[in-house]
Design a protein around this motif. Sequence first.
Motif, mmCIF file in Angstrom:
data_model
loop_
_atom_site.group_PDB
_atom_site.id
_atom_site.type_symbol
_atom_site.label_atom_id
_atom_site.label_comp_id
_atom_site.label_asym_id
_atom_site.label_seq_id
_atom_site.Cartn_x
_atom_site.Cartn_y
_atom_site.Cartn_z
ATOM 1 N N ARG A 45 38.344 49.112 38.308
ATOM 2 C CA ARG A 45 38.690 47.861 38.354
ATOM 3 C C ARG A 45 37.770 46.950 37.576
ATOM 4 O O ARG A 45 36.416 47.236 37.793
ATOM 5 C CB ARG A 45 38.630 47.560 39.964
ATOM 6 C CG ARG A 45 38.843 46.071 40.342
ATOM 7 C CD ARG A 45 38.907 46.095 41.808
ATOM 8 N NE ARG A 45 40.202 46.416 42.297
ATOM 9 C CZ ARG A 45 40.444 46.324 43.720
ATOM 10 N NH1 ARG A 45 40.078 45.569 44.402
ATOM 11 N NH2 ARG A 45 41.421 46.936 44.036
ATOM 12 N N SER A 86 51.203 39.453 40.454
ATOM 13 C CA SER A 86 52.179 39.351 39.420
ATOM 14 C C SER A 86 51.789 40.387 38.362
ATOM 15 O O SER A 86 51.806 40.313 37.243
ATOM 16 C CB SER A 86 52.571 38.007 38.886
ATOM 17 O OG SER A 86 51.272 37.410 38.804
ATOM 18 N N ARG A 97 54.393 55.955 33.949
ATOM 19 C CA ARG A 97 53.015 55.603 34.303
ATOM 20 C C ARG A 97 53.191 54.072 34.618
ATOM 21 O O ARG A 97 52.685 53.762 35.453
ATOM 22 C CB ARG A 97 52.129 56.005 33.497
ATOM 23 C CG ARG A 97 50.563 55.580 34.118
ATOM 24 C CD ARG A 97 50.571 56.231 35.461
ATOM 25 N NE ARG A 97 49.157 56.051 36.348
ATOM 26 C CZ ARG A 97 49.162 54.964 37.117
ATOM 27 N NH1 ARG A 97 50.362 54.094 37.133
ATOM 28 N NH2 ARG A 97 48.080 54.611 37.670
ATOM 29 N N LYS A 103 39.925 37.966 32.170
ATOM 30 C CA LYS A 103 40.380 36.661 32.235
ATOM 31 C C LYS A 103 39.973 35.680 31.172
ATOM 32 O O LYS A 103 38.586 35.593 31.293
ATOM 33 C CB LYS A 103 40.955 36.110 33.603
ATOM 34 C CG LYS A 103 42.016 36.766 34.134
ATOM 35 C CD LYS A 103 42.630 35.653 35.153
ATOM 36 C CE LYS A 103 42.058 35.600 36.267
ATOM 37 N NZ LYS A 103 42.034 36.620 37.341
ATOM 38 N N THR A 109 53.344 52.741 39.873
ATOM 39 C CA THR A 109 53.202 52.455 41.296
ATOM 40 C C THR A 109 53.972 51.518 42.070
ATOM 41 O O THR A 109 54.341 51.746 43.363
ATOM 42 C CB THR A 109 51.523 51.671 41.263
ATOM 43 O OG1 THR A 109 50.662 52.515 40.364
ATOM 44 C CG2 THR A 109 51.072 51.437 42.608
ATOM 45 N N ASN A 155 50.657 44.753 37.360
ATOM 46 C CA ASN A 155 51.251 45.933 37.063
ATOM 47 C C ASN A 155 52.023 46.281 38.254
ATOM 48 O O ASN A 155 53.440 46.643 38.179
ATOM 49 C CB ASN A 155 50.304 46.778 36.750
ATOM 50 C CG ASN A 155 50.930 48.278 36.657
ATOM 51 O OD1 ASN A 155 51.043 49.004 37.406
ATOM 52 N ND2 ASN A 155 51.923 48.463 35.553
ATOM 53 N N VAL A 156 51.628 46.362 39.450
ATOM 54 C CA VAL A 156 52.050 46.893 40.739
ATOM 55 C C VAL A 156 53.239 45.935 41.116
ATOM 56 O O VAL A 156 54.304 46.458 41.342
ATOM 57 C CB VAL A 156 51.257 47.189 41.841
ATOM 58 C CG1 VAL A 156 52.064 47.566 43.051
ATOM 59 C CG2 VAL A 156 50.018 47.982 41.380
ATOM 60 N N GLY A 201 42.798 44.414 36.381
ATOM 61 C CA GLY A 201 42.207 44.043 35.381
ATOM 62 C C GLY A 201 42.089 44.858 34.122
ATOM 63 O O GLY A 201 41.600 44.956 33.041
ATOM 64 N N ASN A 217 45.637 47.918 47.514
ATOM 65 C CA ASN A 217 44.726 48.726 48.415
ATOM 66 C C ASN A 217 44.181 48.151 49.535
ATOM 67 O O ASN A 217 43.618 46.816 49.184
ATOM 68 C CB ASN A 217 43.625 49.491 47.515
ATOM 69 C CG ASN A 217 43.997 50.571 46.621
ATOM 70 O OD1 ASN A 217 44.893 51.573 47.161
ATOM 71 N ND2 ASN A 217 43.874 50.578 45.520
ATOM 72 N N SER A 273 46.143 34.672 41.481
ATOM 73 C CA SER A 273 45.062 34.316 42.368
ATOM 74 C C SER A 273 45.028 32.433 42.430
ATOM 75 O O SER A 273 44.308 32.094 43.263
ATOM 76 C CB SER A 273 43.879 34.640 41.757
ATOM 77 O OG SER A 273 43.767 34.455 40.495
ATOM 78 N N ARG A 333 49.433 32.120 33.320
ATOM 79 C CA ARG A 333 49.412 31.889 34.706
ATOM 80 C C ARG A 333 50.638 31.689 35.240
ATOM 81 O O ARG A 333 51.694 31.358 34.584
ATOM 82 C CB ARG A 333 48.548 30.768 35.096
ATOM 83 C CG ARG A 333 47.238 30.444 34.339
ATOM 84 C CD ARG A 333 46.413 31.738 34.638
ATOM 85 N NE ARG A 333 46.085 32.004 36.135
ATOM 86 C CZ ARG A 333 45.553 33.171 36.830
ATOM 87 N NH1 ARG A 333 45.483 34.173 35.942
ATOM 88 N NH2 ARG A 333 45.550 33.173 38.025
ATOM 89 N N ASP A 374 43.251 49.788 37.054
ATOM 90 C CA ASP A 374 43.348 49.160 38.317
ATOM 91 C C ASP A 374 43.525 47.598 37.978
ATOM 92 O O ASP A 374 43.712 47.250 36.869
ATOM 93 C CB ASP A 374 42.090 49.456 39.026
ATOM 94 C CG ASP A 374 42.347 49.259 40.533
ATOM 95 O OD1 ASP A 374 43.130 49.709 41.303
ATOM 96 O OD2 ASP A 374 41.827 48.186 40.880
#
Length: 455
Positions: A97, A241, A208, A137, A212, A243-244, A171, A355, A265, A290, A169
């Motif tokens: 991460r 918004s 891949r 970022k 998730t 990957n997952v 970032g 998570n 965020s 964004r 994960d």
Amino acid sequence: MELTNGYLKDLLERVKARNQGEPEFIEAVTEVLTTLQPVAEKRQDLIDAGVFERIVEPERQIIFRVPWVDDSGKVQVNRGFRIQFNSAIGPYKGGLRLHPSVYLGIIKFLGFEQIFKNSLTTLPMGGGKGGSDFDPKGKSDGEVMRFCQSFMTELSKHIGADCDVPAGDIGTGAREIGYMFGQYKRLRNEFTGVLTGKGLTYGGSLARTQATGYGLCYFTDEMLKANGKSFKDQAVVISGSGNVAIYATEKATQYGAKVVTVSDSNGYIYDPDGIDLDLVKQIKEVERGRIKEYIGRTAHKNAEYHDGSVWTLKCNAGSIKLDIALPCATQNEINGEAAKAIAANGGYAVAEGANMPSTPEAIEVYFANNILYGPAKAANAGGVATSGLEMSQNSERLSWSFEEVDEKLHNIMINIFKSCDEASKEYGMPGNYMAGANIAGFLKVAEAMKAQGCV
Ligand code: NDP
């Protein structure tokens, strides 16, 4: 559920004393030990083998300096982490991460959760996690590359295809994995499957990227079916918004649901006509922009942007129709109040792509309101499961088709749901998939730890 077992209570006190200032790690351990009470009561042999004491202590914790030079020529210093938590059933496996909030407690909670998640996949993978307080970022590609190369220069001493295999994960996406893989190969002069989430031209696995988010929906679909429901025509609230979130939106939509939110965020989009996913992909995957840029670029006239958390989403009772919530951003994003708002708006199922996105108070609200709850360890295990499939392909030096990987992923998620469901019934808590996931994940690792002796 309360922790009343004297032995586990005492162990939790020792964990708290030894890991002060790490509330996320304590939160994760508290939940697991609480749900393992019926196991501790049945299995004195595991207590005698010290399995509970050993499983809450990482096998190895590596913390290191990551110096790099920014575009203006200034030296920057970040802190890198790799927690090798448990290798009883396979090489350490878990993502990296990159986020300014990263510190030891976050990486330890993630590494601890990963032990049980990886066990649930049925693939031979131990638990680990890593990362850094570096924030990709706003950084140029050159800055990200120099950071990743410096990070890998140290990390490469501790990982390997048969020892520890990191992945992405928050970032850490395809760009970061590419730079890290390149540096590992250069330092070690070997081309191995040391990282997963690699690009398709150099050993990555088809599906891949989607795994998730798709896996979350496969799990949720099983959970819904087992309870007489389905995704069809349901309103789904998704946070994040990245990957997952993107691939959960894609699969839920394919299942016939309408996804009405995505967020980052800073704020969230509420689009009652259904999220325009191609636009989100363009903004997030291509432009790294964004989410508020959605407004003004979508043809959906009713779409709205709001600052703040999606879980405050018009979240006063009756303001939106909501059936299913899929949190896909970060830990502790849904607190007790937000969970009440989900219930008040008609939400009857929550499945976790992120998570530990639900606080303990939120989880209590789910159970009090009979909300079906799919915990992260089980519901988002599709990512690491497909990473496991990537490792297999790398070892064979073959690559499988998208359909082949996707089908394997789907079957794994069906089986994960079954294991959680069966364990919840066997240990007297039917429908409590959180307890089921913890127990089923724990038992396999515990048996391996007992068999391998006091190591
Ligand atoms: P990404 O970096 O691709 O996306 C993360 C998303 O969550 C972004 O939209 C981000 O917004 C938002 N977010 C991050 N931190 C916060 C915060 N503090 N408050 C509000 N929003 C936030 O990450 P992933 O999609 O890969 O990961 C999302 C979650 O899923 C994480 O919990 C991760 O551990 C978990 N997960 C990921 C797996 C994977 O395969 N990628 C596998 C299993 C779990 P912004 O851009 O503004 O930061």
